[in-house]
Motif scaffolding. Structure first.
Motif, PDB file in Angstrom:
ATOM      1  N   GLY A 113      -4.818  -3.902   5.009  1.00  0.00           N
ATOM      2  CA  GLY A 113      -5.005  -2.328   5.256  1.00  0.00           C
ATOM      3  C   GLY A 113      -3.867  -1.909   6.387  1.00  0.00           C
ATOM      4  O   GLY A 113      -3.186  -2.903   6.972  1.00  0.00           O
TER       5      GLY A 113
ATOM      6  N   ALA B   1       1.057   5.584  -0.013  1.00  0.00           N
ATOM      7  CA  ALA B   1       0.495   6.899   0.612  1.00  0.00           C
ATOM      8  C   ALA B   1       1.525   7.757   0.299  1.00  0.00           C
ATOM      9  O   ALA B   1       2.504   7.858   0.811  1.00  0.00           O
ATOM     10  CB  ALA B   1      -0.255   6.800   1.813  1.00  0.00           C
TER      11      ALA B   1
ATOM     12  N   LEU C  15       0.905  -1.210  -0.021  1.00  0.00           N
ATOM     13  CA  LEU C  15       0.030   0.055  -0.011  1.00  0.00           C
ATOM     14  C   LEU C  15       0.880   1.314  -0.027  1.00  0.00           C
ATOM     15  O   LEU C  15       1.803   1.229   0.757  1.00  0.00           O
ATOM     16  CB  LEU C  15      -0.771  -0.128   1.409  1.00  0.00           C
ATOM     17  CG  LEU C  15      -1.599  -1.224   1.553  1.00  0.00           C
ATOM     18  CD1 LEU C  15      -2.473  -1.150   2.817  1.00  0.00           C
ATOM     19  CD2 LEU C  15      -2.527  -1.574   0.525  1.00  0.00           C
TER      20      LEU C  15
ATOM     21  N   LEU D 225      -5.311   3.249   5.304  1.00  0.00           N
ATOM     22  CA  LEU D 225      -5.359   2.521   3.979  1.00  0.00           C
ATOM     23  C   LEU D 225      -5.902   1.393   4.195  1.00  0.00           C
ATOM     24  O   LEU D 225      -5.640   0.388   4.821  1.00  0.00           O
ATOM     25  CB  LEU D 225      -3.622   2.578   3.531  1.00  0.00           C
ATOM     26  CG  LEU D 225      -2.992   3.906   3.664  1.00  0.00           C
ATOM     27  CD1 LEU D 225      -1.426   3.625   3.128  1.00  0.00           C
ATOM     28  CD2 LEU D 225      -3.601   4.949   2.647  1.00  0.00           C
ATOM     29  N   GLU D 226      -6.561   1.228   3.066  1.00  0.00           N
ATOM     30  CA  GLU D 226      -7.319  -0.072   2.805  1.00  0.00           C
ATOM     31  C   GLU D 226      -7.580  -0.665   1.335  1.00  0.00           C
ATOM     32  O   GLU D 226      -8.016   0.096   0.851  1.00  0.00           O
ATOM     33  CB  GLU D 226      -8.661  -0.590   3.805  1.00  0.00           C
ATOM     34  CG  GLU D 226      -9.355  -1.893   3.589  1.00  0.00           C
ATOM     35  CD  GLU D 226     -10.424  -1.856   4.415  1.00  0.00           C
ATOM     36  OE1 GLU D 226     -10.417  -2.404   5.664  1.00  0.00           O
ATOM     37  OE2 GLU D 226     -11.515  -1.807   3.976  1.00  0.00           O
TER      38      GLU D 226
ATOM     39  N   GLY E 201      -2.598   1.994   9.073  1.00  0.00           N
ATOM     40  CA  GLY E 201      -2.961   3.141   9.489  1.00  0.00           C
ATOM     41  C   GLY E 201      -2.114   3.576  10.551  1.00  0.00           C
ATOM     42  O   GLY E 201      -1.697   2.676  11.406  1.00  0.00           O
TER      43      GLY E 201
END
Length: 804
Positions: free
Chosen positions: A309, A197, A195, A277-278, A311
């Protein structure tokens, strides 16, 4: 089938007259429809769907659930397409207005006869694999437009029962990108997803990646019971729905999370609080199943959707993981008459963490979670979601304070389905507990961290700051104390070994006969010209600044300061190993003898002793033990400091069979003088073993060791002796700790299929690091390297091959 549900949502299922022993309290007794599933099969339903009963202290309670045959009643406006009509569907397009356009090949009489207001029910076909039902809006003979219809519009009285154990290995199961099934484990998936970001946190420019990977093992069961009834005026009522699902992750589940960020501000590093985030990976399609309510088919498609996910807040990087054995069940009962949901759940969980390295300041939550959902005739339906997760909170400053928490979320719900206008979603259960903290100590044998992705085949040494230096192919690699990569130095050929000087210089030698001196920061200090076929087999470091090498027929020396050649002794036979005693004398062993060299060069004495390719170890009293092979049989010779042969014996195992070993692993010496040799069979009928040999002169020609631990595997790495009464060996499959007192296994950790020749090293946090063909693993040992003895290959922690 009757379920008894307690106040804590625990469930028991009974299928006959039963006496249950339960604590006092109020219980809900729910009857479920039974039978059905096949076309026109009878269905039996309880006269009362659910009822409450109170059990008092010391007093029982009785409840009776009566069943009767449920007569199916289908609305007269329902048109169930036969197989030919369903197969004539060529396309199905859902519009944004909720209507569906169905195109059929012309001429089917059932399709051309459809009228507006009638309800069309289609079975599965190539154009609609999940079937379809809807109320007809228009029909021109080939194009039919429908709008959503409620199931109670189709069925006025009846039921269907769906019960299935999900099998990921069944034919027709389709796995999405990023997931693959592991053939070696039943019902296990390999997940690997990154993931990313990027954004701006105030003035911080941030780049963040989170990688979630590992093994997720699943077994799932579903039960869906739906019954339809009519009121006293014969009007259909909303259905009663009983949905139960259960997940079990299994003890082979092993999930890993790695997060890294690049955070810069004018003031330096700053934390970045990134959003959750997923990514929901594409659903795992488990095929379709058709169940019946009388003549009406319902096409049910179970899907497992895997969510990845993360975070939290991170300033640098972190890697952690856990093994989980979680069983959780959940679902709901929907009372159509009262329009009310009653959720229910069961759960058990065990979390076994991998020891996290302390390399960052963060509050990070990450998970891989499965969600089980049903699709009925193309509509979304009930779901159950299981989220076992890890939350790692660390604050790294002048002191270290961190916590590792494990949690479990279980949620269930339903999206509009079966004519229910109300969507439903609820968190059934949330649980979080601290499983590790900075005050905890790992259990012996617990893996603390790893550095995967390369072969650690060329020896290992550790610095005082716990930096691990390892030879790997054509390179030397350095890893910080949490096995975080620091640097890589490239060599001309495969590295055969590494050593460390008192000033921190790393010495390495390769298959082409080149000797390298590398600074602690990874820069080159110097290197020699290659010796070619006079390869360097082993290296020792003297106290007066010489690097001594064994190779070809010659013992050579080089300046530790600049690599300049020093003295050399040609001994007329192949030389396999060198060691340096407390007086500075240098000892070498060859194909037929052991020699003593003066610190400035020249052979002082020669000892005729059984010898062959093998290594030497030196005891604190100056005795040299040489491990050799003769016709595949291990031999141990003891040579005194005054260059005389003390004894030389072959080893036997307890059954008087010959004890075998290869020619690579050399001896190690424990604090009490015991000599440890790790053997590998050269004949398949013999087993690989670790031998503990007494330092006293044997009385028989065939020495029976103090004990033998049989590991049945290949062992090419020298044992390492801890100061906690354990001996550590690396075989081709495992890292093992063996009790020095009795030779019994203390613990073992899988180390992959490897052919490493690297003796384990120890860190100051009492962990032992082993090299494998797939990287490094660090395991808590509860002790450190024994000092004052030749406790591993090269003797001391620096592999200097010098007795200090």
């Amino acid at each position: 089938m009757v379920k008894v549900i307690g106040m804590d949502q625990s469930e028991r299922t009974v299928t006959a007259d039963t006496d249950l022993k339960v604590p006092p309290g109020t219980y809900v007794v729910s009857g479920l429809a039974v039978g059905g599933g096949e076309k026109d099969a009878p269905v039996y339903a309880p006269s009362v769907t659910s009822q409450e009963v109170t059990v008092g202290s010391g007093a029982g309670a009785a409840v009776k659930v009566e069943y009767g045959l449920l007569q199916t009643k289908i609305s007269p406006e329902t048109r169930v397409a036969d197989d030919a009509a369903s197969a004539s569907l060529t396309s199905l397009v859902q519009g944004s207005d909720g209507r569906t356009t169905l195109t059929f090949s012309g001429g089917n009489p059932q399709i051309t006869a459809l009228k507006a207001g009638e309800i069309l029910v289609l079975g599965p076909s190539s154009a609609a694999p999940e079937g379809h039902f809807g109320r007809v809006v228009s029909n021109d003979g080939t194009t039919v437009v429908t709008e959503p219809a409620a199931m109670q519009d189709v069925i006025q009285r009846g039921a269907f029962v769906f019960s299935k154990t999900i099998d990921l290995s069944a034919p027709g199961v389709v796995l999405p990108q990023g997931i693959r099934r592991l053939d070696e484990f039943e019902q296990c998936l390999a997940v690997d997803k990154t993931l990313a970001a990027s954004g701006s946190g105030g003035s911080a420019a941030v780049g963040l990646t989170v990688r979630v990977s590992g093994t997720l093992c699943l077994s799932s069961e579903i039960t869906l019971t739906t019954s339809f009834n009519v009121d006293k005026n014969l009007k259909p009522l909303p259905p009663d729905v009983n949905f139960n699902a259960k997940f079990k992750t299994g003890d082979k589940t092993n999930l890993k999370v790695t997060a890294s960020a690049n955070v810069t501000t004018p003031a330096g590093a700053a934390p970045f609080d990134f959003p959750a985030l997923e990514v929901a990976l594409l659903p795992i399609s488990l095929g379709t199943y058709t169940v019946w309510t009388g003549p009406v088919p319902w096409v049910i498609t179970p899907n497992i959707r895997v969510y990845v996910g993360a975070g939290g807040t991170v300033t640098a990087g972190v890697q952690f993981g856990f093994k989980a054995d979680v069983e959780a069940g959940g679902g709901f009962f929907y009372d159509g008459k009262a329009n009310r949901f009653t959720p229910k759940s069961t759960r058990t969980q065990t979390f076994i963490p991998d020891w996290p390295p302390l390399t960052s300041t963060l509050d990070l939550r990450a998970y891989i979670s499965p969600s089980l959902e049903l699709i009925i005739n193309g509509l979304a339906g009930p779901f159950l979601r299981l989220d076992p997760y890890l939350r790692f909170k660390a604050n790294i400053g002048s002191t270290v304070d961190w916590k590792l928490l494990a949690g479990l979320d279980l949620s269930t719900g339903i999206t509009p389905l079966l004519g229910i206008a109300l969507g439903y979603s609820t968190l059934l259960y949330n649980y979080e507990e601290q499983i590790l903290s900075s005050s905890n100590t790992p259990n012996p044998g617990q893996t603390t961290t790893s550095a995967p992705g390369f072969a650690a085949s060329g020896g290992m040494v550790v610095g005082p700051d716990d930096t691990v230096y390892v030879g790997s192919g054509n390179s030397v690699r350095a890893f910080a104390n949490a096995l975080v990569p620091k640097w890589t130095y490239n060599t001309s050929s495969s590295v055969l070994g590494v050593s460390r000087g008192d000033d921190g210089t790393i010495y390495a030698w390769d298959f082409g006969g080149t000797l390298y001196a590398i600074n602690p920061d990874g820069t080159e200090k110097w290197k020699t010209d290659p010796l070619g076929n006079l390869e360097i087999r082993r290296v020792a470091l003297t106290a007066n600044g010489l690097v001594v090498t064994a190779g070809g027929n010659t013992v050579r020396t080089f300046s530790a300061a600049n690599g300049a050649p020093g003295w050399s002794d040609d001994v007329g036979e192949s030389v396999y190993s060198v060691v340096v005693d407390k007086s500075g004398n240098i000892w070498s062993n060859g194909s037929s003898s052991v020699r003593k060299h003066a610190p400035t060069g020249g052979v002082l004495a020669t000892v005729a002793a059984p010898s062959s390719p093998g290594g030497m170890a030196m005891a604190p009293d100056g005795t040299i033990y040489v491990r050799t092979i003769s016709n595949g049989v291990i031999q141990v010779s003891a040579v005194s400091p005054n260059a005389t042969l003390k004894w030389s014996k072959s080893l036997s195992n307890t059954n008087n069979e010959r004890a075998e070993a290869d020619s690579l692993s050399e001896p190690a010496v424990g604090p009490d003088g015991t000599i440890y040799i790790c053997g590998t069979p050269t004949d398949p009928k013999y087993t690989g073993s670790l031998f503990a040999v007494s330092p006293t002169a044997p009385t028989a020609s065939l020495e029976v060791p103090k004990w033998i631990y049989t590991h049945f595997e290949l062992c090419e790495a020298t044992p390492a002796v801890g100061n906690n009464g354990q001996v550590y060996i690396v075989t081709n499959k495992t890292l093992r700790a063996v009790n020095a007192s009795d030779g019994k296994l203390a613990w073992s950790v899988a180390a992959g299929n490897n052919d490493t020749e690297s003796s384990p090293v120890f860190l100051t946090n009492k962990s032992v690091v082993a090299g494998t063909s797939s990287g490094l693993i660090s395991v808590h040992a509860g002790g450190q390297l024994a000092t004052g003895t030749w406790a591993r290959e090269g003797g001391d922690a620096n592999s200097s091959r010098r007795m200090k």
